[in-house]
Design a protein around this motif. Structure first.
Motif, PDB file in Angstrom:
ATOM      1  N   GLY A 146      -2.217  -0.700  -8.961  1.00 21.95           N
ATOM      2  CA  GLY A 146      -1.516  -1.915  -8.570  1.00 21.95           C
ATOM      3  C   GLY A 146      -2.405  -3.139  -8.723  1.00 21.95           C
ATOM      4  O   GLY A 146      -3.604  -3.078  -8.442  1.00 21.95           O
ATOM      5  N   ILE A 147      -1.826  -4.224  -9.169  1.00 22.20           N
ATOM      6  CA  ILE A 147      -2.556  -5.500  -9.316  1.00 22.20           C
ATOM      7  C   ILE A 147      -1.764  -6.599  -8.616  1.00 22.20           C
ATOM      8  O   ILE A 147      -0.542  -6.682  -8.764  1.00 22.20           O
ATOM      9  CB  ILE A 147      -2.782  -5.847 -10.798  1.00 22.20           C
ATOM     10  N   ILE A 148      -2.463  -7.406  -7.836  1.00 17.40           N
ATOM     11  CA  ILE A 148      -1.843  -8.530  -7.129  1.00 17.40           C
ATOM     12  C   ILE A 148      -2.536  -9.821  -7.557  1.00 17.40           C
ATOM     13  O   ILE A 148      -3.766  -9.877  -7.625  1.00 17.40           O
ATOM     14  CB  ILE A 148      -1.956  -8.364  -5.601  1.00 17.40           C
ATOM     15  N   GLN A 194      -5.631   0.963  -5.453  1.00 19.01           N
ATOM     16  CA  GLN A 194      -4.841   2.173  -5.312  1.00 19.01           C
ATOM     17  C   GLN A 194      -4.720   2.469  -3.826  1.00 19.01           C
ATOM     18  O   GLN A 194      -5.322   1.771  -3.003  1.00 19.01           O
ATOM     19  CB  GLN A 194      -5.482   3.352  -6.054  1.00 19.01           C
ATOM     20  N   SER A 195      -3.958   3.477  -3.470  1.00 21.63           N
ATOM     21  CA  SER A 195      -3.789   3.855  -2.069  1.00 21.63           C
ATOM     22  C   SER A 195      -4.415   5.223  -1.825  1.00 21.63           C
ATOM     23  O   SER A 195      -4.417   6.081  -2.713  1.00 21.63           O
ATOM     24  CB  SER A 195      -2.312   3.895  -1.685  1.00 21.63           C
ATOM     25  N   VAL A 246       0.835  -1.205   0.000  1.00 22.08           N
ATOM     26  CA  VAL A 246       0.000   0.000   0.000  1.00 22.08           C
ATOM     27  C   VAL A 246       0.869   1.254   0.000  1.00 22.08           C
ATOM     28  O   VAL A 246       0.590   2.226  -0.712  1.00 22.08           O
ATOM     29  CB  VAL A 246      -0.954  -0.003   1.213  1.00 22.08           C
ATOM     30  N   ARG A 247       1.945   1.230   0.784  1.00 19.50           N
ATOM     31  CA  ARG A 247       2.846   2.384   0.839  1.00 19.50           C
ATOM     32  C   ARG A 247       3.599   2.551  -0.485  1.00 19.50           C
ATOM     33  O   ARG A 247       3.774   3.676  -0.969  1.00 19.50           O
ATOM     34  CB  ARG A 247       3.832   2.226   1.997  1.00 19.50           C
ATOM     35  N   THR A 248       4.032   1.444  -1.077  1.00 21.00           N
ATOM     36  CA  THR A 248       4.708   1.501  -2.372  1.00 21.00           C
ATOM     37  C   THR A 248       3.775   2.066  -3.437  1.00 21.00           C
ATOM     38  O   THR A 248       4.176   2.909  -4.254  1.00 21.00           O
ATOM     39  CB  THR A 248       5.181   0.099  -2.790  1.00 21.00           C
ATOM     40  N   GLN A 249       2.525   1.606  -3.408  1.00 17.77           N
ATOM     41  CA  GLN A 249       1.531   2.108  -4.354  1.00 17.77           C
ATOM     42  C   GLN A 249       1.335   3.609  -4.193  1.00 17.77           C
ATOM     43  O   GLN A 249       1.227   4.358  -5.175  1.00 17.77           O
ATOM     44  CB  GLN A 249       0.206   1.366  -4.155  1.00 17.77           C
ATOM     45  N   ALA A 250       1.321   4.090  -2.953  1.00 19.15           N
ATOM     46  CA  ALA A 250       1.155   5.523  -2.689  1.00 19.15           C
ATOM     47  C   ALA A 250       2.298   6.337  -3.288  1.00 19.15           C
ATOM     48  O   ALA A 250       2.084   7.442  -3.806  1.00 19.15           O
ATOM     49  CB  ALA A 250       1.054   5.765  -1.186  1.00 19.15           C
ATOM     50  N   ARG A 308      -5.779   0.672   1.578  1.00 18.84           N
ATOM     51  CA  ARG A 308      -6.111   0.149   0.244  1.00 18.84           C
ATOM     52  C   ARG A 308      -7.456   0.678  -0.225  1.00 18.84           C
ATOM     53  O   ARG A 308      -8.417   0.752   0.528  1.00 18.84           O
ATOM     54  CB  ARG A 308      -6.162  -1.381   0.309  1.00 18.84           C
ATOM     55  N   LEU A 309      -7.495   1.049  -1.502  1.00 14.20           N
ATOM     56  CA  LEU A 309      -8.735   1.481  -2.136  1.00 14.20           C
ATOM     57  C   LEU A 309      -8.956   0.578  -3.347  1.00 14.20           C
ATOM     58  O   LEU A 309      -8.234   0.676  -4.336  1.00 14.20           O
ATOM     59  CB  LEU A 309      -8.636   2.940  -2.564  1.00 14.20           C
ATOM     60  N   GLU A 310      -9.899  -0.333  -3.244  1.00 19.31           N
ATOM     61  CA  GLU A 310     -10.101  -1.317  -4.311  1.00 19.31           C
ATOM     62  C   GLU A 310     -10.680  -0.666  -5.561  1.00 19.31           C
ATOM     63  O   GLU A 310     -11.591   0.158  -5.484  1.00 19.31           O
ATOM     64  CB  GLU A 310     -11.020  -2.440  -3.825  1.00 19.31           C
ATOM     65  N   VAL A 311     -10.149  -1.046  -6.712  1.00 24.66           N
ATOM     66  CA  VAL A 311     -10.597  -0.534  -7.999  1.00 24.66           C
ATOM     67  C   VAL A 311     -11.220  -1.688  -8.779  1.00 24.66           C
ATOM     68  O   VAL A 311     -10.599  -2.750  -8.907  1.00 24.66           O
ATOM     69  CB  VAL A 311      -9.422   0.064  -8.805  1.00 24.66           C
ATOM     70  N   PRO A 312     -12.438  -1.535  -9.304  1.00 23.18           N
ATOM     71  CA  PRO A 312     -13.077  -2.617 -10.078  1.00 23.18           C
ATOM     72  C   PRO A 312     -12.204  -3.036 -11.259  1.00 23.18           C
ATOM     73  O   PRO A 312     -11.719  -2.194 -12.025  1.00 23.18           O
ATOM     74  CB  PRO A 312     -14.386  -1.989 -10.556  1.00 23.18           C
ATOM     75  N   LEU A 313     -11.997  -4.337 -11.389  1.00 21.87           N
ATOM     76  CA  LEU A 313     -11.169  -4.891 -12.460  1.00 21.87           C
ATOM     77  C   LEU A 313     -12.002  -5.811 -13.336  1.00 21.87           C
ATOM     78  O   LEU A 313     -12.711  -6.685 -12.829  1.00 21.87           O
ATOM     79  CB  LEU A 313      -9.983  -5.655 -11.879  1.00 21.87           C
ATOM     80  N   HIS A 314     -11.906  -5.633 -14.651  1.00 21.73           N
ATOM     81  CA  HIS A 314     -12.637  -6.465 -15.609  1.00 21.73           C
ATOM     82  C   HIS A 314     -11.633  -7.080 -16.583  1.00 21.73           C
ATOM     83  O   HIS A 314     -10.789  -6.362 -17.141  1.00 21.73           O
ATOM     84  CB  HIS A 314     -13.667  -5.638 -16.379  1.00 21.73           C
TER      85      HIS A 314
END
Length: 266
Positions: A124-126, A147-148, A109-113, A162-168
């Motif tokens: 970011g995708i895991i 995203q963060s 999360v910090r790296t993403q920020a 963490r802020l979840e982003v919808p992925l399709h």
């Protein structure tokens, strides 16, 4: 209320296939890569290519992206811009979580920020792999996009969450040239990682002959593993895809001949 820089993310199915293949290449350490695509006027990210990254330092629970790797990925994005006629950019990163939850760690999360400070649209995708379903006991793959965001009041030390982003996952009819190239490069990347680790041991002057032989055996074992787990299945998959394409080509040629015959009789 947190304002999201992105409304959602669309990842091409062939890109997902490449990322998954990379994630499944090892269950001992995390792997990583960069995502290339574009963001439209509606804040929708479209991922259409991927750059696999070579790890200079293998860690079980940590991945790092060097400035040089970001620069090389940007060059690749610029090349795709000219090839596809669309403005491509590095818009995200992915990494694997072998044997652990799909959710990002506090380090993730910090790296993403940090990346978002340079580009608010960075995502970011895991991919969680080699995890077992508690009920069915079957291997499962999970993926998340995030995203963060800073939840601390202004003026205080940042606390990122963490802020979840919808992925399709967007279906694709074929394997694109950039994705095919990435798939073919994977065995070479894994080989070079192992070779770099072995070369580092050859610089140690205090190793005994037995230790040197052991290091060579470890390298050989690692290369055999790459051949068995990555190269072999990859060749089989590409041969099967080639056979399917040849079959489809014959069918289209037969259909063309039928249409030409029908046209001549009219």
């Amino acid at each position: 209320m947190t304002v999201m820089a992105l409304s959602c993310v669309y990842m091409a199915a062939d890109v997902y296939l490449v990322c998954l293949q990379h994630a499944l290449s090892t269950e001992k350490e995390e792997v990583m890569g960069l995502l290339i695509g574009e963001i439209d006027s509606k804040k929708v990210a479209h991922i259409s290519a991927v750059v696999m990254l070579r790890r200079s330092d293998k860690r079980k629970d940590r991945v790092e992206i060097s400035p040089e790797q970001l620069t090389n990925a940007a060059i690749q994005a610029d090349k795709l811009t000219h090839e596809l006629g669309r403005t491509m950019r590095v818009l995200g990163w992915y990494h694997s979580h072998p044997h652990i939850t799909v959710w990002p760690s506090h380090v993730d999360v910090r790296t993403q920020a940090i990346y978002q400070m340079m580009d608010e649209g960075f995502v970011g995708i895991i991919i969680s792999v080699f995890s077992e379903d508690k009920v069915s006991k079957e291997q499962q793959v999970q993926i998340t996009c995030f995203q963060s965001t800073n939840q601390s009041p202004e003026g205080e030390s940042p606390q990122y969450i963490r802020l979840e982003v919808p992925l399709h996952i967007q279906p694709t009819s074929c394997l694109s040239k950039p994705c095919l190239q990435s798939m073919v490069e994977l065995p070479e990347i894994l080989f070079q990682e192992e070779k770099d680790s072995y070369d580092a041991t050859t610089k140690l002057t205090f190793l005994s002959i037995l230790a040197q032989l052991n290091n060579k055996a470890v390298l050989t074992q690692a290369l055999c593993h790459i051949t068995e787990v990555v190269s072999g299945p990859l060749v089989m998959a590409l041969e099967q895809r080639k056979a399917n394409n040849q079959k489809r080509c014959r069918e289209l040629l037969q259909e063309r001949e039928s249409l030409l015959t029908l046209k001549s009789t009219m």
